[in-house]
Design a protein around this motif. Sequence first.
Motif, short mmCIF file in Angstrom:
data_model
loop_
_atom_site.label_atom_id
_atom_site.label_comp_id
_atom_site.label_asym_id
_atom_site.label_seq_id
_atom_site.Cartn_x
_atom_site.Cartn_y
_atom_site.Cartn_z
N TYR A 197 20.35 3.29 -24.19
CA TYR A 197 20.47 4.16 -23.02
C TYR A 197 20.58 3.34 -21.74
O TYR A 197 19.84 2.37 -21.54
CB TYR A 197 19.23 5.05 -22.95
CG TYR A 197 19.16 5.92 -21.72
CD1 TYR A 197 20.04 6.98 -21.54
CD2 TYR A 197 18.20 5.68 -20.73
CE1 TYR A 197 19.97 7.77 -20.41
CE2 TYR A 197 18.12 6.48 -19.60
CZ TYR A 197 19.01 7.53 -19.44
OH TYR A 197 18.93 8.30 -18.32
N ARG B 56 14.96 4.08 -21.86
CA ARG B 56 15.74 2.90 -22.22
C ARG B 56 15.01 2.06 -23.26
O ARG B 56 15.60 1.60 -24.24
CB ARG B 56 16.03 2.08 -20.97
CG ARG B 56 16.86 0.82 -21.23
CD ARG B 56 16.00 -0.42 -21.27
NE ARG B 56 16.79 -1.61 -21.55
CZ ARG B 56 16.25 -2.80 -21.78
NH1 ARG B 56 14.94 -2.96 -21.77
NH2 ARG B 56 17.02 -3.85 -22.02
N SER C 103 15.14 3.60 -26.63
CA SER C 103 16.47 3.50 -27.24
C SER C 103 16.70 2.09 -27.78
O SER C 103 17.36 1.93 -28.82
CB SER C 103 17.56 3.88 -26.23
OG SER C 103 17.80 2.84 -25.30
#
Length: 218
Positions: free
Chosen positions: A72, A87, A90
Amino acid sequence: MSSPSRAPRHTLSRERLVAAALDLADSEGISALTIRALASGLGVKPMAIYHHVANKDEILDAIVDAVYAETYLPRPYAPWREELARRTRSVHDALNRHPWALGLMETRKAPGPANLASHEAVLEVLLTAGFSLGATAHAYATLDAFVYGFCLQEVMLDSIDLAGSADDLLAGMNLTGHPRMAQFAAEHVLQPGYAFGDSFEVGLGLVLDGLEQLRRSA
């Protein structure tokens, strides 16, 4: 044993090559990724690979970039904590899908576009949120150390099948004289529902709390 069928001429593309390299690394590990093995899987001669890449390093750059492309990209004007949490999750998920990438993510000397975009996005979020340059460096290093370190622990524990054989592993340990380890094993690790991965969200929250203190002090 029959040899693999050859692909029709002019059907090999860089995209197909990279996809095949990614699949090979996922299924057999990064050590299995050779030009010869890749060519065999694609049904082409090894020299055909060199029409699309200069060498194996270029293939490694490309598949690492493909892993970055799955992560992300945080947005700089949304709440920084939520964006960096998303983030980091991910990255954790991508490394679980591609555990071979763990040792390669920060090693590429010729980073691809997704790699560069990922780094740029994280830096933009931190600097926009008010982190100084020094604090940004510390924050980024800490986030990556956490997620890479956690994934490394997961890989190591998977290698001994902790989830499936904790009883057998602990039965082979002499914990006499180590009462805290015995307590931890009996009352936590061996309890129904225990999963090492449950510590990820706890650790992520602690890291983000620390980054908030760093941001305020900066």
